[in-house]
Write a protein that holds these residues in place. Structure first.
Motif, short mmCIF file in Angstrom:
data_model
loop_
_atom_site.label_atom_id
_atom_site.label_comp_id
_atom_site.label_asym_id
_atom_site.label_seq_id
_atom_site.Cartn_x
_atom_site.Cartn_y
_atom_site.Cartn_z
N VAL A 6 0.84 -1.21 0.00
CA VAL A 6 0.00 0.00 0.00
C VAL A 6 0.87 1.25 0.00
O VAL A 6 0.63 2.19 -0.76
N LEU A 7 1.91 1.25 0.84
CA LEU A 7 2.82 2.41 0.87
C LEU A 7 3.44 2.65 -0.49
O LEU A 7 3.56 3.77 -0.96
N TRP A 8 3.82 1.55 -1.11
CA TRP A 8 4.45 1.66 -2.42
C TRP A 8 3.47 2.25 -3.44
O TRP A 8 3.83 3.09 -4.25
N LEU A 9 2.21 1.78 -3.35
CA LEU A 9 1.18 2.25 -4.26
C LEU A 9 0.97 3.75 -4.11
O LEU A 9 0.87 4.48 -5.11
N ILE A 10 0.96 4.22 -2.86
CA ILE A 10 0.79 5.66 -2.62
C ILE A 10 1.97 6.41 -3.22
O ILE A 10 1.81 7.41 -3.92
N GLY A 11 3.18 5.90 -2.96
CA GLY A 11 4.37 6.53 -3.51
C GLY A 11 4.33 6.55 -5.03
O GLY A 11 4.67 7.56 -5.66
N PHE A 12 3.88 5.46 -5.61
CA PHE A 12 3.78 5.34 -7.06
C PHE A 12 2.87 6.43 -7.61
O PHE A 12 3.23 7.18 -8.51
N ALA A 13 1.67 6.53 -7.02
CA ALA A 13 0.67 7.49 -7.50
C ALA A 13 1.20 8.91 -7.34
O ALA A 13 1.08 9.75 -8.24
N THR A 14 1.82 9.19 -6.18
CA THR A 14 2.33 10.54 -5.93
C THR A 14 3.37 10.94 -6.97
O THR A 14 3.29 11.99 -7.59
N ASN A 15 4.35 10.06 -7.15
CA ASN A 15 5.42 10.38 -8.09
C ASN A 15 4.91 10.47 -9.52
O ASN A 15 5.36 11.30 -10.30
N PHE A 16 3.97 9.56 -9.83
CA PHE A 16 3.44 9.54 -11.19
C PHE A 16 2.76 10.87 -11.51
O PHE A 16 3.02 11.49 -12.53
N SER A 17 1.91 11.34 -10.60
CA SER A 17 1.18 12.57 -10.88
C SER A 17 2.09 13.78 -10.76
O SER A 17 1.88 14.79 -11.42
N ARG A 18 3.12 13.68 -9.92
CA ARG A 18 3.99 14.83 -9.75
C ARG A 18 4.88 15.05 -10.97
O ARG A 18 5.09 16.17 -11.41
N TYR A 19 5.41 13.98 -11.52
CA TYR A 19 6.41 14.13 -12.58
C TYR A 19 5.86 13.85 -13.98
O TYR A 19 6.61 13.81 -14.94
N TYR A 20 4.53 13.67 -14.06
CA TYR A 20 3.93 13.40 -15.35
C TYR A 20 4.24 14.56 -16.31
O TYR A 20 4.05 15.73 -15.97
N GLY A 21 4.71 14.25 -17.48
CA GLY A 21 4.96 15.28 -18.49
C GLY A 21 6.04 16.26 -18.10
O GLY A 21 5.97 17.43 -18.44
N PHE A 22 7.05 15.79 -17.38
CA PHE A 22 8.14 16.68 -16.95
C PHE A 22 8.98 17.12 -18.14
O PHE A 22 9.43 16.31 -18.94
N LEU A 54 0.41 15.98 -13.42
CA LEU A 54 -0.72 15.38 -14.11
C LEU A 54 -1.99 16.16 -13.78
O LEU A 54 -2.64 16.71 -14.66
N PHE A 55 -2.33 16.24 -12.50
CA PHE A 55 -3.55 16.96 -12.08
C PHE A 55 -3.23 18.43 -11.88
O PHE A 55 -3.91 19.29 -12.39
N ASN A 56 -2.21 18.68 -11.09
CA ASN A 56 -1.78 20.06 -10.91
C ASN A 56 -0.60 20.31 -11.83
O ASN A 56 0.49 19.82 -11.60
N ARG A 57 -0.85 21.09 -12.86
CA ARG A 57 0.22 21.40 -13.78
C ARG A 57 1.04 22.51 -13.16
O ARG A 57 0.50 23.54 -12.77
N TYR A 58 2.33 22.32 -13.05
CA TYR A 58 3.15 23.30 -12.38
C TYR A 58 4.33 23.67 -13.26
O TYR A 58 4.93 22.81 -13.90
N SER A 59 4.65 24.95 -13.30
CA SER A 59 5.85 25.34 -14.02
C SER A 59 6.65 26.32 -13.17
O SER A 59 6.09 27.13 -12.46
N GLY A 60 7.93 26.19 -13.24
CA GLY A 60 8.78 27.08 -12.45
C GLY A 60 10.13 27.20 -13.11
O GLY A 60 10.39 26.59 -14.13
N SER A 61 10.97 28.03 -12.52
CA SER A 61 12.29 28.18 -13.12
C SER A 61 13.36 28.44 -12.08
O SER A 61 13.07 28.90 -10.98
N VAL A 62 14.57 28.12 -12.43
CA VAL A 62 15.72 28.30 -11.55
C VAL A 62 16.78 29.07 -12.31
O VAL A 62 17.31 28.58 -13.30
#
Lengths: 528, 156
Positions: free
Chosen positions: A237-253, A268-276
């Motif tokens: 279950v922990l792995w599944l949560i981690g999977f979903a989190t990372n998947f949605s966070r880095y989708y389309g990076f 994925l859900f929250n599209r985020y853009s930033g710069s350094v």
């Protein structure tokens, strides 16, 4: 996409009225409902519900009127040299942000925003701990237009100042350095589990006393089985949560380079853009946990100081490359800042012996504690940790062989950690001070630890450049060498900037660090 | 290598006396209704032990402390249990304080605090200086920092 004109005074997206009203009602409505249902008894329930609905209606009307007024009274404009916002229903506020001070234009869209085609735009400057201005909400295409326009005009301003010819508009979009592939995204999400967790779960399960388990019907030897199943399920279950989190966070990076700035988009859900901004980068970190190392993958992060788009603190860590083949990550780091691949020196072999001693003592101590518990409180299989003793030499070896340090031409690097190995690569001109330390025990082994402190490391995470347990004389030597190279590297940089004629700009953005609370606004004098 | 003013040892010693008294007092509060009465009250033992440790520690601590203004950096050495050597290049110095807390004022001492942009910046401080020496060092470091700043425009 210049047709999404942002050069004249512009309004927010009309749908923002509805969206803001609903989200505000979410807060107001909750309070209203709570106050009406608070003391309801069943006999009077019906009339109370009616009253509640009526109150909700009034609240809805009020909120809509308010949001409409907000929309009507909100106006923004990009002028030649500033970003202007006029807002406020009751008390008016005119804000002008000089474009040269703008560090970043962030565009955020959550899933509802994306359905409605709207986006939130945050304008951030170097000094602020929060956004200087927030447009909630404009059309998604307008948001991109604003991002581009600000970048373009800012470049124009900078070029004017330093008299470098503009290279045209196509450069504003920037070259793409890295795009995450489906394959990499899936791997990254799969690797999200902390391997230590599995090891710990299995270990913890193994030495519980079988008598204390609620499976009396089973023969005691089998009693462990359901527990194992439980452990595996929890890990899964922990792995599944981690999977979903990372998947949605880095989708389309996507990582791009625009002039002297790295910009990225992800989500994925929250599209985020930033710069350094490149000149804010203090150190590079290469993260490789056991799994990534096995498959020869790595993650590249950059530690920044003076500015960070996602955190309110002014120092932060940004992911530059979520996951790629190790060689590719290194070549990207090279492309970004000319980082060469470190060739690590290992600590002396006696450090390995020291770890073996340490683990042996630790194992014995755990057993001793468990023994005490089983004598005085409840019987436990206290001797089980001792079974780990044969593993001690291997553990010591792995800890030792994953450490390392490298003193290169332009860069120093250190690495530590077996489960999560972190390599910190830092240019000499980023070194703030050098700290050499040795505990009583380290001195007995003739070893020491050298820390290269930068403005970027927080010290809380594993992101400090530390050459741990190296030979004491060697520690002395590299302290001296890094110290000399720092001076040389700074002189070189100065010469380079003079040659390019751009050093004035770099100085202006190269603000002193946040930990002192110095606001970079103080640099204004130098800039003008 | 410059040593600290010996008066700092008196301050450290005074601190350990206070700590010894406080600890002894706390131990003395504990119920003493044990069957066997120890020949010496426990609080006295605690006081003695803490004091002896304090005396030895302040001696070693004083011996370990040292600092030096070198060609390009301030060099600091200290620590009994963990021996620490710090190098703070002048280019990195953001600002310098000379400080006098209540205890320091009472003992006629001062300390010097050097700030850098490093994440451990505020860590770099030198205690046990005479106020004159602290001010002198502060001036000297300020000059060195500015001198280096002029030649190398790089704060972070």
């Amino acid at each position: 996409m210049r047709e999404t004109s942002v050069s004249q005074p512009a309004d927010l997206h009309p749908l923002s009225i509805a969206y803001r009203a609903v989200s505000q009602l979410g807060q107001v409505g909750f309070v209203v409902l709570l106050s009406f249902y608070g003391g309801t008894d069943i006999a009077n329930g019906f009339s109370f519900v009616l009253l509640g609905v009526a109150a909700l209606g009034v609240a809805l009307a009020a909120v809509l009127v308010w949001q409409f007024a907000y929309y009507k009274r909100f106006e923004y404009e990009i002028t030649d040299d500033s970003f202007d916002i006029r807002s406020g229903v009751v008390s008016r506020r005119n804000r002008q942000i000089p474009l040269r001070r703008v560090q970043n234009v962030d565009v955020t869209e959550n899933i509802v925003h994306r359905l409605l085609g709207i986006a939130k735009v945050n304008i951030e400057t170097a000094g602020g701990s929060q956004s200087e201005a927030s447009l909630r909400y404009v059309g998604a295409d307008v948001a991109r237009g604003i991002q581009r326009e600000v970048r373009r005009r800012k470049t124009e301003l900078t070029d004017e100042a330093s008299e470098v010819t503009s290279e045209g508009d196509e450069d504003v979009v920037g070259e793409s350095l890295y795009e995450i592939s489906n394959h990499e995204l899936l791997l990254l999400s799969t690797f999200s589990i902390d391997v230590r967790l599995i090891a710990f779960a299995l270990f913890a399960v193994s030495f519980l006393p079988s008598e204390s388990l609620p499976f009396e019907a089973l023969p005691s030897r089998l009693a462990v089985v359901p527990l194992l199943v439980l452990g595996v399920a929890v890990v899964f279950v922990l792995w599944l949560i981690g999977f979903a989190t990372n998947f949605s966070r880095y989708y389309g990076f996507v990582l791009r380079r625009v002039d002297d700035t790295l910009s990225y988009e992800r989500g994925l859900f929250n599209r985020y853009s930033g710069s350094v901004p490149l000149d804010k980068i203090q150190t590079f970190t290469l993260d490789e946990n056991v799994l990534k190392r096995y498959f020869n993958y790595a993650t590249l992060g950059v530690e920044t100081a003076g500015y960070s788009p996602t955190q309110s603190r002014q120092q932060g860590s940004e992911t530059a490359v979520p996951l790629a083949k190790r060689e590719r990550v290194l070549s990207l780091a090279d492309e970004i800042d000319g980082v060469d691949e470190p060739e690590f020196m290992l600590p002396p072999k006696r450090a390995r012996r020291r770890y073996a001693f340490r683990y042996t003592l630790l194992t014995a101590a755990v057993s001793a504690v468990l023994y005490a518990v089983s004598v005085y409180i409840t019987p436990l299989r206290w001797y089980l940790p001792l079974a780990a003793l044969p593993l001690v030499p291997f553990a010591a070896h792995l800890k030792w062989s994953n450490r390392g340090y490298y003193i290169g031409d332009g860069y120093a690097a250190t690495r530590n950690g077996f489960w999560n190995r972190t390599t910190v690569i830092l240019p000499y001109y980023r070194v703030q001070n050098v700290i050499e330390s040795a505990t009583v025990l380290q001195r007995r082994w003739g070893i020491a630890t050298v820390t290269f402190d930068t403005a970027g490391s927080s010290g809380l995470r594993n992101d400090e450049a530390r050459a741990v347990d190296i030979d004491a004389d060697e520690a002395e030597r590299i302290t001296g060498e890094v110290r000399d190279r720092l001076q040389g590297s700074l002189a070189e940089r100065r010469a380079e900037r003079r040659r390019d004629g751009t050093w004035l700009d770099s100085v202006a953005t190269d603000s002193p660090d946040a930990s002192l609370g110095t606001r970079p606004d103080a640099d204004d004098a130098q800039e003008t | 290598m410059e040593q600290l003013n010996p008066r700092i040892r008196t301050v450290w010693l005074a601190v350990s006396v206070v700590a010894a008294v406080a600890l002894a007092y706390v131990v003395g509060l504990a119920p003493t209704e044990t069957a066997v009465q120890p020949p010496v009250p426990l609080s006295v033992v605690v006081f003695g032990v803490v004091l002896v440790v304090g005396v030895v520690y302040q001696y070693l601590r004083y011996k370990a402390w040292g600092f030096e203004i070198q060609d390009d950096a301030v060099y600091i050495e200290h620590g009994v249990v963990v021996r620490v050597k710090k190098v703070v290049p002048f280019v990195r110095v953001q600002h310098i304080d000379s400080r006098r807390g209540p205890v320091e004022r009472a003992s006629g001492l001062a300390s010097l605090v050097i700030y850098t942009a490093g994440s451990r910046g505020a860590d770099v401080s030198v205690p046990g200086l005479t106020p004159e020496r602290a001010d002198e060092l502060r001036e000297r470091l300020r000059e060195l920092a500015i001198e280096n700043e002029e030649s190398i425009e790089d704060a972070v």
